[in-house]
Design a protein around this motif. Structure first.
Motif, PDB file in Angstrom:
ATOM      1  N   VAL A   6       0.799  -1.234   0.000  1.00  0.00           N
ATOM      2  CA  VAL A   6       0.000   0.000   0.000  1.00  0.00           C
ATOM      3  C   VAL A   6       0.831   1.284   0.000  1.00  0.00           C
ATOM      4  N   MET A   7       2.117   1.177   0.273  1.00  0.00           N
ATOM      5  CA  MET A   7       2.939   2.392   0.407  1.00  0.00           C
ATOM      6  C   MET A   7       3.093   3.123  -0.920  1.00  0.00           C
ATOM      7  N   SER A   8       3.340   4.421  -0.816  1.00  0.00           N
ATOM      8  CA  SER A   8       3.683   5.234  -1.978  1.00  0.00           C
ATOM      9  C   SER A   8       5.189   5.165  -2.168  1.00  0.00           C
ATOM     10  N   VAL A   9       5.623   4.908  -3.396  1.00  0.00           N
ATOM     11  CA  VAL A   9       7.057   4.775  -3.650  1.00  0.00           C
ATOM     12  C   VAL A   9       7.658   6.003  -4.325  1.00  0.00           C
ATOM     13  N   ASP A  10       6.837   6.852  -4.891  1.00  0.00           N
ATOM     14  CA  ASP A  10       7.324   8.102  -5.468  1.00  0.00           C
ATOM     15  C   ASP A  10       7.262   9.161  -4.377  1.00  0.00           C
ATOM     16  N   ILE A  11       8.347   9.295  -3.640  1.00  0.00           N
ATOM     17  CA  ILE A  11       8.342  10.158  -2.457  1.00  0.00           C
ATOM     18  C   ILE A  11       9.344  11.301  -2.603  1.00  0.00           C
ATOM     19  N   VAL A  12       9.084  12.348  -1.860  1.00  0.00           N
ATOM     20  CA  VAL A  12       9.986  13.485  -1.779  1.00  0.00           C
ATOM     21  C   VAL A  12      10.587  13.483  -0.383  1.00  0.00           C
ATOM     22  N   CYS A  13      11.911  13.531  -0.326  1.00  0.00           N
ATOM     23  CA  CYS A  13      12.623  13.625   0.942  1.00  0.00           C
ATOM     24  C   CYS A  13      13.466  14.893   0.906  1.00  0.00           C
ATOM     25  N   ALA A  14      13.900  15.348   2.063  1.00  0.00           N
ATOM     26  CA  ALA A  14      14.728  16.548   2.139  1.00  0.00           C
ATOM     27  C   ALA A  14      15.948  16.273   3.001  1.00  0.00           C
ATOM     28  N   LYS A  15      16.948  17.113   2.839  1.00  0.00           N
ATOM     29  CA  LYS A  15      18.123  17.114   3.708  1.00  0.00           C
ATOM     30  C   LYS A  15      17.895  18.168   4.788  1.00  0.00           C
ATOM     31  N   LYS A  16      18.511  18.007   5.944  1.00  0.00           N
ATOM     32  CA  LYS A  16      18.225  18.896   7.073  1.00  0.00           C
ATOM     33  C   LYS A  16      18.700  20.330   6.869  1.00  0.00           C
ATOM     34  N   ASN A  17      19.521  20.572   5.848  1.00  0.00           N
ATOM     35  CA  ASN A  17      19.984  21.940   5.622  1.00  0.00           C
ATOM     36  C   ASN A  17      19.063  22.733   4.699  1.00  0.00           C
ATOM     37  N   ALA A  18      17.961  22.130   4.231  1.00  0.00           N
ATOM     38  CA  ALA A  18      16.969  22.869   3.446  1.00  0.00           C
ATOM     39  C   ALA A  18      16.292  23.885   4.360  1.00  0.00           C
ATOM     40  N   THR A  19      15.877  25.004   3.780  1.00  0.00           N
ATOM     41  CA  THR A  19      15.201  26.019   4.594  1.00  0.00           C
ATOM     42  C   THR A  19      13.729  25.665   4.767  1.00  0.00           C
ATOM     43  N   ILE A  20      13.121  26.300   5.737  1.00  0.00           N
ATOM     44  CA  ILE A  20      11.696  26.069   5.995  1.00  0.00           C
ATOM     45  C   ILE A  20      10.874  26.431   4.765  1.00  0.00           C
ATOM     46  N   ILE A  21      11.197  27.546   4.119  1.00  0.00           N
ATOM     47  CA  ILE A  21      10.426  27.966   2.955  1.00  0.00           C
ATOM     48  C   ILE A  21      10.557  26.967   1.812  1.00  0.00           C
ATOM     49  N   GLU A  22      11.741  26.372   1.646  1.00  0.00           N
ATOM     50  CA  GLU A  22      11.928  25.353   0.605  1.00  0.00           C
ATOM     51  C   GLU A  22      11.069  24.123   0.889  1.00  0.00           C
ATOM     52  N   ALA A  23      11.079  23.673   2.137  1.00  0.00           N
ATOM     53  CA  ALA A  23      10.280  22.502   2.508  1.00  0.00           C
ATOM     54  C   ALA A  23       8.791  22.805   2.402  1.00  0.00           C
ATOM     55  N   ALA A  24       8.388  23.979   2.852  1.00  0.00           N
ATOM     56  CA  ALA A  24       6.977  24.354   2.794  1.00  0.00           C
ATOM     57  C   ALA A  24       6.493  24.382   1.348  1.00  0.00           C
ATOM     58  N   THR A  25       7.323  24.899   0.463  1.00  0.00           N
ATOM     59  CA  THR A  25       6.966  24.954  -0.954  1.00  0.00           C
ATOM     60  C   THR A  25       6.760  23.557  -1.516  1.00  0.00           C
ATOM     61  N   ARG A  26       7.689  22.643  -1.232  1.00  0.00           N
ATOM     62  CA  ARG A  26       7.557  21.254  -1.726  1.00  0.00           C
ATOM     63  C   ARG A  26       6.322  20.584  -1.150  1.00  0.00           C
ATOM     64  N   ILE A  27       6.056  20.818   0.121  1.00  0.00           N
ATOM     65  CA  ILE A  27       4.899  20.203   0.776  1.00  0.00           C
ATOM     66  C   ILE A  27       3.602  20.703   0.140  1.00  0.00           C
ATOM     67  N   VAL A  28       3.500  22.018  -0.035  1.00  0.00           N
ATOM     68  CA  VAL A  28       2.274  22.590  -0.602  1.00  0.00           C
ATOM     69  C   VAL A  28       2.092  22.172  -2.053  1.00  0.00           C
ATOM     70  N   LEU A  29       3.143  22.289  -2.860  1.00  0.00           N
ATOM     71  CA  LEU A  29       3.030  21.937  -4.276  1.00  0.00           C
ATOM     72  C   LEU A  29       2.771  20.448  -4.488  1.00  0.00           C
ATOM     73  N   GLY A  30       3.308  19.620  -3.584  1.00  0.00           N
ATOM     74  CA  GLY A  30       3.115  18.179  -3.714  1.00  0.00           C
ATOM     75  C   GLY A  30       1.842  17.665  -3.090  1.00  0.00           C
ATOM     76  N   GLY A  31       1.154  18.527  -2.332  1.00  0.00           N
ATOM     77  CA  GLY A  31      -0.067  18.091  -1.662  1.00  0.00           C
ATOM     78  C   GLY A  31       0.199  17.110  -0.538  1.00  0.00           C
ATOM     79  N   PHE A  32       1.370  17.249   0.108  1.00  0.00           N
ATOM     80  CA  PHE A  32       1.753  16.353   1.205  1.00  0.00           C
ATOM     81  C   PHE A  32       1.376  16.978   2.533  1.00  0.00           C
ATOM     82  N   ASN A  33       1.399  16.165   3.579  1.00  0.00           N
ATOM     83  CA  ASN A  33       1.256  16.677   4.940  1.00  0.00           C
ATOM     84  C   ASN A  33       2.625  16.901   5.568  1.00  0.00           C
ATOM     85  N   GLY A  34       3.632  16.247   5.021  1.00  0.00           N
ATOM     86  CA  GLY A  34       4.987  16.383   5.538  1.00  0.00           C
ATOM     87  C   GLY A  34       5.947  15.596   4.685  1.00  0.00           C
TER      88      GLY A  34
END
Length: 143
Positions: A6-34
């Motif tokens: 049941v898992m999704s295999v096309d996933i987006v991950c981040a490195k800890k040095n990404a900024t909050i705005i970069e992560a927020a943008t990916r989350i919103v554009l991807g329709g993710f919760n996190g």
């Protein structure tokens, strides 16, 4: 039924040095919760959710310069791909989380299982999808 069913295999991950705005943008554009935060070997070291981002905004953090490593939840719950789906449901319910990173036996991330992934599988049990989805897989930490 196993988590890998049941898992999704096309996933987006981040490195800890990404900024909050970069992560927020990916989350919103991807329709993710996190999104999971990984190290160079593909090991999950944290997770950042929309709640973490909203908390940072509320606390007045500079979302353009603060890194997600500063606000992420460290050592999040992960689950092995071979676990039963019932165990995943229990973990999601018990810990009141919306998604859980799925890992291989060596601990590297290979997917995400969300509440909606589980519901989609249960609701589609009487239907068959004919076709093939083209994907590209990159293995992290090898080579």
């Amino acid at each position: 039924m196993k988590i890998y069913d049941v898992m999704s295999v096309d996933i987006v991950c981040a490195k800890k040095n990404a900024t909050i705005i970069e992560a927020a943008t990916r989350i919103v554009l991807g329709g993710f919760n996190g999104i999971p935060i990984i190290d160079d070997d593909g090991m999950v070291i944290g997770i950042i959710t929309t709640l973490d981002i909203l908390g940072a905004i509320k606390d007045g953090k500079d979302i353009n310069s603060t890194t997600i490593g500063d606000i992420m939840t460290v050592n999040p719950i992960v689950i092995n791909q071979n676990k039963d789906i019932e165990e995943t449901i229990d973990l999601i319910n018990k810990n009141r989380i919306s998604m859980i990173p799925v890992v291989e036996d060596d601990g590297r991330i290979i997917g995400i299982c969300s509440r909606s992934d589980i519901l989609k599988e249960i609701l589609n049990e009487r239907f068959v999808v004919i076709g093939r989805k083209k994907t590209t897989t990159t293995t992290i930490g090898e080579g």
